[in-house]
Design a protein around this motif. Structure first.
Motif, PDB file in Angstrom:
ATOM      1  N   ARG A   9      55.360  34.192  38.997  1.00 21.08           N
ATOM      2  CA  ARG A   9      55.126  35.166  37.924  1.00 21.08           C
ATOM      3  C   ARG A   9      56.319  36.112  37.807  1.00 21.08           C
ATOM      4  O   ARG A   9      56.762  36.694  38.809  1.00 21.08           O
ATOM      5  N   ARG A  10      56.824  36.279  36.585  1.00 20.75           N
ATOM      6  CA  ARG A  10      57.903  37.233  36.341  1.00 20.75           C
ATOM      7  C   ARG A  10      57.352  38.649  36.331  1.00 20.75           C
ATOM      8  O   ARG A  10      56.235  38.891  35.892  1.00 20.75           O
ATOM      9  N   ARG A  45      48.599  30.921  34.523  1.00 19.86           N
ATOM     10  CA  ARG A  45      48.725  31.805  35.688  1.00 19.86           C
ATOM     11  C   ARG A  45      47.736  31.405  36.771  1.00 19.86           C
ATOM     12  O   ARG A  45      48.073  31.380  37.958  1.00 19.86           O
ATOM     13  N   ASP A  78      41.726  34.192  36.413  1.00 20.64           N
ATOM     14  CA  ASP A  78      42.625  34.812  35.446  1.00 20.64           C
ATOM     15  C   ASP A  78      42.334  34.186  34.093  1.00 20.64           C
ATOM     16  O   ASP A  78      42.113  32.962  33.999  1.00 20.64           O
ATOM     17  N   GLY A 125      48.400  37.837  38.393  1.00 22.88           N
ATOM     18  CA  GLY A 125      49.761  38.185  38.005  1.00 22.88           C
ATOM     19  C   GLY A 125      50.649  38.535  39.179  1.00 22.88           C
ATOM     20  O   GLY A 125      50.376  38.180  40.330  1.00 22.88           O
ATOM     21  N   TYR A 126      51.684  39.289  38.897  1.00 18.07           N
ATOM     22  CA  TYR A 126      52.732  39.596  39.868  1.00 18.07           C
ATOM     23  C   TYR A 126      52.180  40.269  41.127  1.00 18.07           C
ATOM     24  O   TYR A 126      52.498  39.878  42.249  1.00 18.07           O
TER      25      TYR A 126
END
Length: 394
Positions: free
Chosen positions: A169-170, A38, A33, A9-10
Motif C-alpha cells: 500500500r502506498r 487492498r 476492506d 491500508g497503510y
C-alpha cells in the motif's frame, strides 16, 4: 481475546506487524476492506482470513474488539456500525473529525453497553513512561512550560510515492493532506500531556493553509498545513504545540521546569531516550549553552528495556499495545486507560488547534470536566509513591 481489523491500508500493516508481540493475548480472527484489491493484497501478505463484508465480520462469533483502521473520514460510520452490532471498538485516531461526532460515538457506545477507545497509545510506551516518571519524581522541579514540535518537513516535495507498506500500500498522501497534519499528529503529544498534567482548560490557536498546491496526482482539498496552539493546564502549566508539513523535520518534546529540561526526539518511538539537561545558572553554564546549543544532557534511566526491535521496516512503536490494554480492561471489567472520554477530549483539543475559527479565542475546552480520572488519578497516587504505571505487556 479475538479481534478483527476493518481497513487494510497503510497503517494496517503496522498493526499487523505487532501481532506477534501479543501472542496468547490477542487472536486476529480476520480482516475486511471495502476495496477488494487492498483486501486481497493484505491477506496474501499475512495469510489472514478475509471477510466478504463488514456485516460478516461483525457477525463473527465471540469477537471481542473491532479494530477500526479505516481512513479518518470513515472512522465514525464504521465505529457506529460496530456499536450497533454490539461490539467493543478500538479506533485509530481521531475518534471523530469533530467534537460532536466523537461525543455521539461515545454516547452511542454507552447506550449500547459496549466499550470504546482510541489511539494513539504511545503513552503506554517505555519512553513515555520514563518521561512521566521523571516528571513525577521532580527531575526538573516544578513544570512551567512545554514545547512540542511536530514538523514533518515539506512532505509534498518528498518521494512519498515510494513509501510502500509491507502489503504494497502506498502512503495515502491525498487523504493525509485532506485530513490535515494536526489531526494526524497532535494526539501523540496532547494525549501524553493530558496524562501527565490533567485535562486541557483553554486553547489559543492559529492555523493556516500555507501551500494550497500539494502537487498530487489527483485534485485534493487540503486542510491547514500549519497550526500553532497554546494549551493551558491547571497549575499554570502552558504547552505550545506546533504542527506542520512545511517547516523542517523536528519532533522534539521539551518539558521545562525550574531545575532543568526533559527532552525526547520522537514522542512515538518507544525506545527513544529521555534526556535531562539541568538549568544553566552560572555564567560558564550559560556560555556553554549558547556556544554548544546541541548539548542534550544525560540520558534518564528507562523504566525498562523495550521488548521489541524497530528498524528494517519494523515500526518504532507497538501499535497493538493500546488494543491489548483495552482488551484486558474489557475482560477484567475495569476502566480502560485509553477510554472514550479521553478520546473525546483529545478530539476537541485537536479540532481547536486545526480549526480555531470554529471557536472563540481563547477557547474554553468544554470536555475538560468529562475527561475521566483514569490517568490523572493514577498519576496523583503514584506521584506520592514514585511508582509509575507501566503496561505489563511485552
Amino acid at each position: 481475546m479475538k479481534i478483527a481489523f476493518v481497513g487494510c491500508g497503510y497503517v494496517a500493516d503496522m498493526y499487523r506487524q505487532c501481532l506477534d508481540l501479543h501472542s496468547g493475548e490477542l487472536e486476529l480472527a480476520g480482516v475486511y476492506d471495502r476495496d477488494s484489491e487492498r483486501l486481497a493484497a493484505f491477506t496474501k501478505t499475512w495469510g489472514d482470513r478475509a471477510y466478504a463484508s463488514l456485516a460478516e465480520l461483525l457477525a463473527e462469533p465471540d469477537l471481542g474488539v473491532v479494530v477500526n483502521l479505516t481512513d479518518p473520514e470513515n472512522h465514525a460510520p464504521v465505529t457506529r456500525a460496530a456499536i450497533a452490532a454490539g461490539r467493543h471498538v478500538y479506533s485509530e485516531k481521531p475518534l471523530g473529525m469533530t467534537l460532536s461526532e466523537a461525543r455521539g460515538l461515545r454516547d452511542a457506545a454507552a447506550k449500547a453497553g459496549v466499550r470504546l477507545a482510541a489511539a494513539p497509545s504511545n503513552i503506554l510506551g517505555e519512553q513515555a513512561q520514563t518521561l512521566w516518571r521523571a516528571v513525577r519524581e521532580g527531575a526538573v522541579g516544578r513544570v512551567r512550560l512545554v514545547y512540542a514540535e511536530l514538523d514533518d518537513g515539506m512532505v509534498h516535495k518528498a518521494d512519498y510515492r515510494n513509501w510502500i507498506s509491507r502489503s504494497g500500500r502506498r502512503w495515502p498522501a491525498e487523504g493525509e493532506f485532506e485530513t490535515g497534519c494536526t489531526f494526524e499528529h497532535a494526539g501523540y503529544v496532547v494525549t501524553l500531556l493530558v496524562a501527565m498534567f490533567g485535562p486541557v482548560r483553554r486553547v489559543t490557536a492559529y492555523a493556516s493553509l500555507l501551500i494550497p498546491d500539494k502537487e498530487c496526482d489527483q485534485p485534493v482539498h487540503p486542510a491547514p498545513d500549519f497550526s500553532c496552539g497554546l494549551l493551558e493546564f491547571n497549575g499554570g502549566i502552558v504547552a505550545r504545540v506546533t504542527n506542520s508539513i512545511v517547516a523542517p523535520y523536528d519532533h522534539r518534546l521539551r518539558i521545562v521546569g525550574d531545575a532543568g529540561v526533559l527532552q525526547v526526539e520522537e514522542p512515538w518511538d518507544f525506545a527513544g531516550p529521555v534526556r535531562l539537561k539541568r538549568t544553566a545558572t552560572t555564567r560558564l553554564d550559560r556560555f556553554l549553552e549558547r556556544r554548544f546549543p546541541l548539548r542534550k544532557g544525560r540520558v534518564v534511566k528507562a523504566v525498562r528495556p523495550v521488548p521489541f526491535r524497530s528498524g528494517r521496516g519494523r515500526p518504532p512503536m507497538d501499535f497493538l499495545r493500546g488494543v491489548s490494554e483495552f482488551a484486558e480492561a474489557v475482560t477484567a471489567g475495569r476502566p480502560g486507560r485509553m477510554d472514550a472520554d479521553l478520546a473525546v477530549h483529545i478530539t476537541e483539543v485537536t479540532e481547536m488547534l486545526q480549526h480555531p475559527e470554529r471557536y472563540p479565542r481563547p477557547a474554553t475546552v468544554s470536555s475538560q470536566g468529562e475527561c475521566c480520572g483514569r490517568w490523572i488519578g493514577r498519576s496523583e497516587s503514584r506521584r506520592k509513591s514514585h511508582r509509575p504505571w507501566i503496561t505489563r505487556r511485552p
